[in-house]
Write a protein that holds these residues in place. Structure first.
Motif, mmCIF file in Angstrom:
data_model
loop_
_atom_site.group_PDB
_atom_site.id
_atom_site.type_symbol
_atom_site.label_atom_id
_atom_site.label_comp_id
_atom_site.label_asym_id
_atom_site.label_seq_id
_atom_site.Cartn_x
_atom_site.Cartn_y
_atom_site.Cartn_z
ATOM 1 N N ALA A 6 37.291 21.617 0.882
ATOM 2 C CA ALA A 6 36.567 21.061 2.036
ATOM 3 C C ALA A 6 35.774 22.157 2.747
ATOM 4 C CB ALA A 6 37.549 20.396 2.997
ATOM 5 N N LEU A 7 36.390 23.331 2.830
ATOM 6 C CA LEU A 7 35.703 24.438 3.499
ATOM 7 C C LEU A 7 34.510 24.915 2.668
ATOM 8 C CD1 LEU A 7 35.662 26.330 5.922
ATOM 9 C CD2 LEU A 7 37.335 27.785 4.754
ATOM 10 N N THR A 12 28.714 25.322 1.947
ATOM 11 C CA THR A 12 27.566 25.254 1.026
ATOM 12 C C THR A 12 26.561 24.172 1.428
ATOM 13 O OG1 THR A 12 28.916 23.874 -0.442
ATOM 14 C CG2 THR A 12 28.714 26.221 -1.005
ATOM 15 N N THR A 13 26.908 23.346 2.387
ATOM 16 C CA THR A 13 25.989 22.259 2.768
ATOM 17 C C THR A 13 25.650 22.250 4.258
ATOM 18 O OG1 THR A 13 27.836 20.745 3.131
ATOM 19 C CG2 THR A 13 26.827 20.737 0.929
ATOM 20 N N ARG A 14 26.308 23.062 5.037
ATOM 21 C CA ARG A 14 26.145 23.005 6.494
ATOM 22 C C ARG A 14 24.704 23.260 6.904
ATOM 23 N NH1 ARG A 14 24.364 27.460 7.746
ATOM 24 N NH2 ARG A 14 23.957 26.615 9.789
ATOM 25 N N ASN A 125 30.378 31.610 14.829
ATOM 26 C CA ASN A 125 31.706 30.985 14.824
ATOM 27 C C ASN A 125 31.765 29.796 15.785
ATOM 28 O OD1 ASN A 125 33.078 32.325 12.829
ATOM 29 N ND2 ASN A 125 34.772 32.923 14.149
ATOM 30 N N LEU A 126 30.990 29.858 16.856
ATOM 31 C CA LEU A 126 30.913 28.686 17.733
ATOM 32 C C LEU A 126 30.326 27.506 16.977
ATOM 33 C CD1 LEU A 126 29.671 30.122 21.161
ATOM 34 C CD2 LEU A 126 31.767 28.807 20.781
ATOM 35 N N VAL A 127 29.291 27.784 16.188
ATOM 36 C CA VAL A 127 28.680 26.712 15.386
ATOM 37 C C VAL A 127 29.712 26.157 14.410
ATOM 38 C CG1 VAL A 127 26.898 26.183 13.672
ATOM 39 C CG2 VAL A 127 26.353 27.669 15.632
ATOM 40 N N HIS A 128 30.373 27.040 13.674
ATOM 41 C CA HIS A 128 31.379 26.582 12.704
ATOM 42 C C HIS A 128 32.503 25.815 13.393
ATOM 43 C CE1 HIS A 128 29.363 28.695 9.601
ATOM 44 N NE2 HIS A 128 29.791 29.897 9.896
ATOM 45 N N GLY A 129 32.952 26.345 14.513
ATOM 46 C CA GLY A 129 34.050 25.693 15.226
ATOM 47 C C GLY A 129 33.656 24.300 15.691
ATOM 48 N N ALA A 130 32.418 24.177 16.174
ATOM 49 C CA ALA A 130 31.948 22.868 16.635
ATOM 50 C C ALA A 130 31.966 21.863 15.480
ATOM 51 C CB ALA A 130 30.536 22.989 17.214
ATOM 52 N N GLU A 172 24.329 11.373 15.665
ATOM 53 C CA GLU A 172 24.370 10.360 14.616
ATOM 54 C C GLU A 172 23.349 10.670 13.540
ATOM 55 O OE1 GLU A 172 24.054 6.812 17.012
ATOM 56 O OE2 GLU A 172 26.027 7.428 17.768
ATOM 57 N N VAL A 173 22.504 11.659 13.784
ATOM 58 C CA VAL A 173 21.430 11.912 12.806
ATOM 59 C C VAL A 173 21.984 12.579 11.555
ATOM 60 C CG1 VAL A 173 19.573 12.102 14.481
ATOM 61 C CG2 VAL A 173 20.819 14.143 13.797
ATOM 62 N N LYS A 174 21.365 12.245 10.447
ATOM 63 C CA LYS A 174 21.638 12.933 9.180
ATOM 64 C C LYS A 174 20.334 13.611 8.809
ATOM 65 C CE LYS A 174 25.776 12.118 7.263
ATOM 66 N NZ LYS A 174 26.406 13.182 8.004
ATOM 67 N N LEU A 175 20.314 14.911 8.888
ATOM 68 C CA LEU A 175 19.063 15.624 8.650
ATOM 69 C C LEU A 175 18.967 16.094 7.211
ATOM 70 C CD1 LEU A 175 19.141 17.810 11.874
ATOM 71 C CD2 LEU A 175 17.731 15.793 11.471
ATOM 72 N N ASP A 176 17.745 16.053 6.667
ATOM 73 C CA ASP A 176 17.532 16.674 5.356
ATOM 74 C C ASP A 176 17.696 18.180 5.519
ATOM 75 O OD1 ASP A 176 16.982 14.273 4.214
ATOM 76 O OD2 ASP A 176 14.815 14.419 4.590
ATOM 77 N N ASP A 177 18.056 18.810 4.437
ATOM 78 C CA ASP A 177 18.192 20.265 4.520
ATOM 79 C C ASP A 177 16.812 20.891 4.667
ATOM 80 O OD1 ASP A 177 19.469 22.656 4.675
ATOM 81 O OD2 ASP A 177 19.985 22.799 2.552
ATOM 82 N N ARG A 178 16.790 22.073 5.252
ATOM 83 C CA ARG A 178 15.545 22.839 5.298
ATOM 84 C C ARG A 178 15.482 23.717 4.057
ATOM 85 N NH1 ARG A 178 16.498 28.168 6.904
ATOM 86 N NH2 ARG A 178 18.471 28.543 7.988
ATOM 87 N N ASP A 179 14.309 24.299 3.808
ATOM 88 C CA ASP A 179 14.180 25.202 2.661
ATOM 89 C C ASP A 179 15.125 26.377 2.819
ATOM 90 O OD1 ASP A 179 12.313 23.657 1.478
ATOM 91 O OD2 ASP A 179 10.598 24.824 2.229
ATOM 92 N N ARG A 180 15.763 26.744 1.756
ATOM 93 C CA ARG A 180 16.644 27.918 1.745
ATOM 94 C C ARG A 180 16.066 28.928 0.773
ATOM 95 N NH1 ARG A 180 20.297 27.152 5.978
ATOM 96 N NH2 ARG A 180 20.305 24.912 6.271
ATOM 97 N N PRO A 181 16.243 30.205 1.019
ATOM 98 C CA PRO A 181 15.730 31.203 0.079
ATOM 99 C C PRO A 181 16.464 31.091 -1.255
ATOM 100 C CG PRO A 181 17.140 32.229 1.732
ATOM 101 C CD PRO A 181 16.980 30.801 2.148
ATOM 102 N N SER A 182 15.723 31.259 -2.342
ATOM 103 C CA SER A 182 16.398 31.262 -3.643
ATOM 104 C C SER A 182 17.240 32.528 -3.717
ATOM 105 C CB SER A 182 15.373 31.237 -4.781
ATOM 106 O OG SER A 182 14.731 32.490 -4.841
#
Ligand SMILES: Cc1cc2nc3c(=O)[nH]c(=O)nc-3n(C[C@H](O)[C@H](O)[C@H](O)COP(=O)(O)O)c2cc1C
Length: 192
Positions: A6-7, A12-14, A125-130, A172-182
């Motif tokens: 789960a982690l 890998t998707t956050r 860590n605040l982001v992850h904790g949230a 409630e929003v489900k956002l598409d991912d943004r571009d990530r560096p290869s």
């Protein structure tokens, strides 16, 4: 330590959720304590805790925004009512914003760069904790993280500066991912 699927899935998707999409409810008082515990459990060379956290929630959100608008008006006397309103709403609609102050403790054991990185880790860590608690979050700085008067108004003391404001709430929003560096573009293998 056992693998935690789960982690791994989360990491890998956050992705962040923009502050305009954050709504009530925010964390309960117990959840806020957990969130703060997660946030302050970060790598910290020298154990100096070179950071402080400022909670902006409840009625304080609108008051902080009102005072921010006053600073913004002093910076730009031509700011019109809609511009001022944007400033008044800087801490809305998210139910909770936590400002993270970099609070350097000059010491040869841990150069300031390391202390600054530790403060950045508090933000993330605040982001992850949230997200771990079922909320969404976004780490921003915005102009007031670079304005001395605004920072002081928001709680910075001598020598401190904000390195982030982490806005937290439900969404409630489900956002598409943004571009990530290869990986190819950012990873090399060292070879002699
Ligand atoms: C230190 C820092 C400051 C940021 N400040 C802002 C900002 O002021 N405004 C903004 O729109 N995004 C800002 N961002 C970017 C947001 O965090 C953005 O949501 C992020 O790039 C999304 O990445 P993620 O989906 O991987 O979490 C900042 C990012 C960092 C690391």
């Amino acid at each position: 330590m056992a693998a935690n699927a789960a982690l791994v899935d989360y990491l890998t998707t956050r992705r962040s959720v923009g502050i305009g999409f954050l709504r009530d409810p925010g964390p309960t008082p117990d959840e806020l304590q957990t969130l703060l515990t997660i946030a302050t459990r970060v790598p910290d060379h020298g154990k100096f805790a070179p950071w402080r956290l400022v909670i902006i929630d409840g009625d304080a959100r609108a008051e902080a925004g009102r005072r921010l608008a006053e600073v913004a008006r002093r910076r730009n006397p031509n700011l019109d009512e809609s511009g001022l309103d944007i400033e008044r709403r800087q801490f809305l609609p998210a139910p909770l914003t936590i400002g993270v102050l970099y609070s350097p403790r000059p010491n040869p054991k841990a150069p300031e760069l390391e202390q600054l990185l530790s403060a950045g880790n508090v933000c993330f860590n605040l982001v992850h904790g949230a997200f771990a608690l079922g909320y969404a979050a976004s780490w921003v700085t915005r102009w007031y993280a670079f304005d001395v008067e605004a920072q002081t108004m928001l709680g910075a003391r001598g020598g401190e500066r904000f390195v982030g404001f982490v806005h937290i709430g439900s969404t409630e929003v489900k956002l598409d991912d943004r571009d990530r560096p290869s990986l190819d573009s950012v990873v090399t293998r060292w070879a002699p």
